[in-house]
Design an enzyme around this catalytic site. Sequence first.
Site: not given
Ligand code: ACO
Length: 369
Positions: A153, A297, A326
Site C-alpha cells: 500500500c 492511505h 482498500n
Molecule cells: N464481520 C463480522 N465480524 C468480523 C468480521 C467481519 N467481516 N471480521 C472479523 N470479525 C470478528 C472477528 O472474528 C472477531 O470476533 P471474535 O471477537 O469473536 O474473535 C471480532 O470481529 C473482532 O476482530 P478483530 O480482528 O479484533 O477486529 P478489529 O476491530 O481489529 O477490525 C480490521 C478488524 C478491520 C481488519 C482491523 O484490524 C484493520 O483494519 N486492520 C488494519 C488492516 C489494514 O489496514 N491493512 C492494510 C494493509 S493491506 C496491504 O498492505 C496489502
Amino acid sequence: MIINIKLFKKNVPFVYYLIDICRNVVYILLKYIYTPQKVTIMGIRIAGTGRCIPEKILTNDDLEKMVDTSDEWIVTRTGIKERHIAEADQTTSDLAAEAAKKALENAGITADMLDLIIVSTITPDHIFPCTAALVQRKIGAGKCPCFDTSAACSGLLYAFNVAYGMMSSPLAYKRVLVIGAEKMTSLVDWTDRSTCVLFGDGAAAFILENDGNPETPDFYVAGEVAADGNAADILIVPASGSAHPASLTTVAEKMHYIKMGGPKTFQLAVLSMVSACRNVLEKAGLTPDDVVWAIPHQANRRIIDAVANKLGIPEKVYLNVDRYGNTSSASIGICLDELHRAGKIKRGDLILAASFGAGLTWAAMLIRW
Ligand code: ACO
C-alpha cells in the site's frame, strides 16, 4: 590554480617547459570534458492525472450473502460501504493503461513522449514480464524503460520517490508515467470474512514532467520512506513466490490469498504514519497548518481518524474509503485524481500523503501541486 607554468629560468632545458605546458593542457581538457554534468532541477511537476475504477460494485449487503458479516460491522469497524471489483478478464495492466490514457490526455501529451514508465503493484498480471511493459504496449508508448515497484500500500509513494530520483539525477528523465494499480480481489479469499470485506480494485496514474522552467517549483517538497522487515509475516500472501511455488498443497491450504494480522497491522499503521508525517513536516520546516489536504492511505476509517487526530488535522483529511475500500497502491492516487478533477486543489497547494502496507513499509510525502 589550474595552470602552473614555471617561469622561464636560464639553466632549465626547454623540454621541461614543454612537458609542463602539455601537463596543464591535459588537465584542462580532462576537467572540462570528463567532469559529470551538473543536474539542475527545474520544475518537476505533476502535469496530469487519471484514474480507472471498475464499474462493478460489491456492497456490504452483497457480502452479507457471502460470509457471516453485516453492513453494521463493516461500517463501524472499517468505514467501508462498497468497493469496485474488476471483471474476471480485466487485469491490473488494463486498469493501469486506462488510468494512464486519462493522465496523458490531462497532461496534453501523447504516449510516445514518455521517457519512463513505473507501475507500483502487488497484483501484477504475471510474475514476469513487469506490468509496466504491458502498459507500454497497451498505451502505444515508445521503447522507454519500464519496471514495477512492490511496496504494497506504500507503493505509490515509493514509486514517486524513485521517479523523482531518476528525473533529478544525471539520468534526467523528462516525462515519467507513474501508476499505482491493483486488482486486490485477485488475492482475496471470499470465504475469509476478516479480509474479504476490506479490499477493492482500481488504478491511478500521474504524468511527472520536468518542464525546464526554473520558476516552476518541484512537486516533491519532502518525503520519508521506510520499512521494517521484522514485521513481514503479519501481512502476507504466503505462496506464489519462490518460497512456496504453486502446488496442490498451496492451493488446498489457500496460501495464494491475503493473510493478515488485522489488529497488529492497525496499531503499527497508526504509529508509522503519524511519525512519518511529523518527520516530513519537520524536514520541510512546515506545520500541519501549512497543509491544504491530508491524504492518508484509505485502508480503514478508524486508522485514518486516529492518524488525523494525533496530527491535529481531522478537517483537512480527504476520504473515499467508504466507496472503494482498500485499493492498496492505487488508494492515494485515486484520492489525488478525484481532488484534482473536482477542482479542489490549485497550483501551489501543499498536500500531505501518508501510507503503510505489507513489508511492513510506510511512507509520507509532502507534495506541492
Ligand atoms: N464481520 C463480522 N465480524 C468480523 C468480521 C467481519 N467481516 N471480521 C472479523 N470479525 C470478528 C472477528 O472474528 C472477531 O470476533 P471474535 O471477537 O469473536 O474473535 C471480532 O470481529 C473482532 O476482530 P478483530 O480482528 O479484533 O477486529 P478489529 O476491530 O481489529 O477490525 C480490521 C478488524 C478491520 C481488519 C482491523 O484490524 C484493520 O483494519 N486492520 C488494519 C488492516 C489494514 O489496514 N491493512 C492494510 C494493509 S493491506 C496491504 O498492505 C496489502
